[in-house]
Design an enzyme around this catalytic site. Structure first.
Site, PDB file in Angstrom:
ATOM      1  N   SER A 141       3.753   1.808  11.675  1.00 58.68           N
ATOM      2  CA  SER A 141       4.896   2.246  11.234  1.00 58.68           C
ATOM      3  C   SER A 141       5.620   3.131  12.710  1.00 58.68           C
ATOM      4  CB  SER A 141       5.211   3.266  10.046  1.00 58.68           C
ATOM      5  OG  SER A 141       6.334   3.960  10.315  1.00 58.68           O
ATOM      6  N   TYR A 154       1.140  10.011   4.800  1.00 64.99           N
ATOM      7  CA  TYR A 154       1.478   8.706   5.172  1.00 64.99           C
ATOM      8  C   TYR A 154       1.419   8.559   6.593  1.00 64.99           C
ATOM      9  CZ  TYR A 154       4.700   4.627   5.796  1.00 64.99           C
ATOM     10  OH  TYR A 154       5.302   3.355   6.142  1.00 64.99           O
TER      11      TYR A 154
HETATM   12  N1  LIG Z   1      10.180  -0.092   4.246  1.00 70.23           N
HETATM   13  C1  LIG Z   1      10.072   0.550   5.431  1.00 70.23           C
HETATM   14  O1  LIG Z   1      10.925   1.312   5.866  1.00 70.23           O
HETATM   15  C2  LIG Z   1       8.833   0.483   6.029  1.00 70.23           C
HETATM   16  C3  LIG Z   1       8.635   1.262   7.348  1.00 70.23           C
HETATM   17  C4  LIG Z   1       7.437   1.340   8.102  1.00 70.23           C
HETATM   18  C5  LIG Z   1       6.230   0.678   7.544  1.00 70.23           C
HETATM   19  N2  LIG Z   1       6.267  -0.049   6.296  1.00 70.23           N
HETATM   20  C6  LIG Z   1       5.148  -0.294   5.779  1.00 70.23           C
HETATM   21  O2  LIG Z   1       5.417  -1.987   5.502  1.00 70.23           O
HETATM   22  C7  LIG Z   1       4.431  -2.153   4.202  1.00 70.23           C
HETATM   23  C8  LIG Z   1       5.135  -2.679   3.086  1.00 70.23           C
HETATM   24  O3  LIG Z   1       6.507  -1.954   2.846  1.00 70.23           O
HETATM   25  P1  LIG Z   1       7.787  -2.508   2.080  1.00 70.23           P
HETATM   26  O4  LIG Z   1       8.669  -1.410   2.358  1.00 70.23           O
HETATM   27  O5  LIG Z   1       7.702  -3.660   1.815  1.00 70.23           O
HETATM   28  O6  LIG Z   1       7.007  -1.798   0.478  1.00 70.23           O
HETATM   29  P2  LIG Z   1       7.143  -2.402  -1.087  1.00 70.23           P
HETATM   30  O7  LIG Z   1       6.777  -1.279  -1.969  1.00 70.23           O
HETATM   31  O8  LIG Z   1       8.525  -2.953  -0.988  1.00 70.23           O
HETATM   32  O9  LIG Z   1       6.010  -3.470  -0.950  1.00 70.23           O
HETATM   33  C9  LIG Z   1       4.656  -3.163  -0.966  1.00 70.23           C
HETATM   34  C10 LIG Z   1       4.022  -3.999  -1.861  1.00 70.23           C
HETATM   35  O10 LIG Z   1       2.698  -3.791  -1.910  1.00 70.23           O
HETATM   36  C11 LIG Z   1       1.797  -3.944  -2.898  1.00 70.23           C
HETATM   37  N3  LIG Z   1       0.906  -3.207  -2.992  1.00 70.23           N
HETATM   38  C12 LIG Z   1       0.620  -1.584  -3.324  1.00 70.23           C
HETATM   39  N4  LIG Z   1      -0.617  -1.261  -3.251  1.00 70.23           N
HETATM   40  C13 LIG Z   1      -1.414  -2.373  -3.275  1.00 70.23           C
HETATM   41  C14 LIG Z   1      -2.788  -2.698  -3.417  1.00 70.23           C
HETATM   42  N5  LIG Z   1      -3.423  -1.494  -3.631  1.00 70.23           N
HETATM   43  N6  LIG Z   1      -3.226  -3.960  -3.338  1.00 70.23           N
HETATM   44  C15 LIG Z   1      -2.234  -5.080  -3.099  1.00 70.23           C
HETATM   45  N7  LIG Z   1      -1.056  -4.872  -3.010  1.00 70.23           N
HETATM   46  C16 LIG Z   1      -0.406  -3.498  -3.050  1.00 70.23           C
HETATM   47  C17 LIG Z   1       2.916  -3.266  -3.962  1.00 70.23           C
HETATM   48  O11 LIG Z   1       2.861  -3.928  -5.188  1.00 70.23           O
HETATM   49  C18 LIG Z   1       4.203  -4.048  -3.279  1.00 70.23           C
HETATM   50  O12 LIG Z   1       4.918  -5.277  -3.845  1.00 70.23           O
HETATM   51  C19 LIG Z   1       3.888  -0.977   3.821  1.00 70.23           C
HETATM   52  O13 LIG Z   1       2.372  -0.925   4.419  1.00 70.23           O
HETATM   53  C20 LIG Z   1       4.572   0.088   4.519  1.00 70.23           C
HETATM   54  O14 LIG Z   1       4.063   1.205   4.668  1.00 70.23           O
HETATM   55  C21 LIG Z   1       7.578  -0.081   5.580  1.00 70.23           C
END
Ligand SMILES: NC(=O)c1ccc[n+]([C@@H]2O[C@H](COP(=O)([O-])OP(=O)(O)OC[C@H]3O[C@@H](n4cnc5c(N)ncnc54)[C@H](O)[C@@H]3O)[C@@H](O)[C@H]2O)c1
Length: 257
Positions: A141, A154
């Site tokens: 991130s 986080y």
């Molecule tokens: N959205 C943002 O702004 C952002 C920014 C930087 C990084 N990220 C990273 O991107 C990744 C995805 O984020 P997102 O925003 O799409 O999140 P989201 O919550 O929309 O999707 C994440 C998915 O991961 C699944 N998940 C959670 N725990 C799990 C586990 N133990 N095993 C398998 N699957 C699991 C959830 O069910 C969900 O469908 C994450 O690692 C997050 O930290 C997101």
């Protein structure tokens, strides 16, 4: 077809960035294997891909559980016998300054965000090493460069992932395996919606505040990150080794005022 015939694994592809990436990879000719804890969401992603003529399967996998990951590995290798791309995307958020983070929250965020990347990579690396090829994409991130209010646990996981990515790259370079990280800024997904609800009394004001942190006029979309993942997954990035690709609308580039 930038990923034709490639076997691509994506964790957490039921929603958000993972789902957008799964759909994009499938459109580019990949076979997509999804690991999820939310079965309804995973099923919806696979249905959308298959409805579009693409190929995908899902399994109930908790990336923080070694036995669950081992079962998934067996299933994937039985089906394909190889792995071209592994996108370690699954992650959860947690809100709180360090002194507010309960021990159980600390443990669970480390287990899913960090140990999950370790367990899934460890499961599939021997296959990639035998093939002498592969591309691993680890989800970090842009928070590793800027810090963000009340996100201590986080950010610890995301910083560790970036550092681990570089060391992994050194270890697996001799096997022709590339390991890179993605560093998104604020991408409007269910994850961010949840974060906004948990952290701010007025969601609209919160979104306006998040936009002020960046140079781009809008928050990112899951597709913005999916296209970066596609680049790292494909052979177009063949000279990109151990990098952290920032996709953040300019959050880390400079202040807009
Ligand atoms: N959205 C943002 O702004 C952002 C920014 C930087 C990084 N990220 C990273 O991107 C990744 C995805 O984020 P997102 O925003 O799409 O999140 P989201 O919550 O929309 O999707 C994440 C998915 O991961 C699944 N998940 C959670 N725990 C799990 C586990 N133990 N095993 C398998 N699957 C699991 C959830 O069910 C969900 O469908 C994450 O690692 C997050 O930290 C997101």
């Amino acid at each position: 077809m930038r990923l034709e015939h490639k076997v691509t694994l994506i964790t957490g592809a039921g929603k958000g960035i993972g789902r957008a990436t799964a759909e994009l990879f499938a459109r580019e000719g990949a076979y997509v294997e999804i690991a999820e804890v939310d079965m309804a969401a995973a099923e919806a992603t696979v249905a959308a891909i298959q409805g579009n003529g693409g190929q995908a399967s899902f399994a109930r996998v908790d990336v923080s559980q070694e036995s669950s990951v081992a079962n998934w590995k067996d299933e994937v290798l039985r089906r394909h016998g190889r792995v071209d791309v592994l996108f370690n995307n699954a992650g959860i958020s947690s809100v709180g300054a360090l002194h507010d983070v309960p021990r159980a929250t600390w443990d669970s965020i480390l287990a899913i965000n960090l140990t999950g990347v370790y367990l899934v990579s460890k499961a599939f690396l021997p296959t990639m090493m035998e093939q002498r090829s592969g591309s691993i994409i680890n989800m970090s991130s842009s928070i590793v460069h800027t810090g963000l209010l009340r996100r201590a646990a986080y950010s610890a996981t995301k910083g560790a992932i970036l550092a681990m990515t570089k060391s992994m790259q050194v270890d697996y370079a001799p096997y022709g395996i590339r390991v890179n990280a993605l560093l998104p800024g604020t991408i409007y997904t269910p994850f961010v919606e949840r974060y906004i609800k948990e952290s701010y009394p007025d969601p609209e004001e919160a979104v306006a505040g998040l936009k002020q942190r960046q140079l781009a006029p809008d928050l990112g979309t899951p597709e913005d990150v999916a296209y970066a993942a596609l680049y790292l997954a494909s052979d177009e990035s063949r000279y990109v080794w151990g990098s952290g690709l920032i996709v953040d609308g300019g959050v880390t580039a400079g202040k807009p005022y």
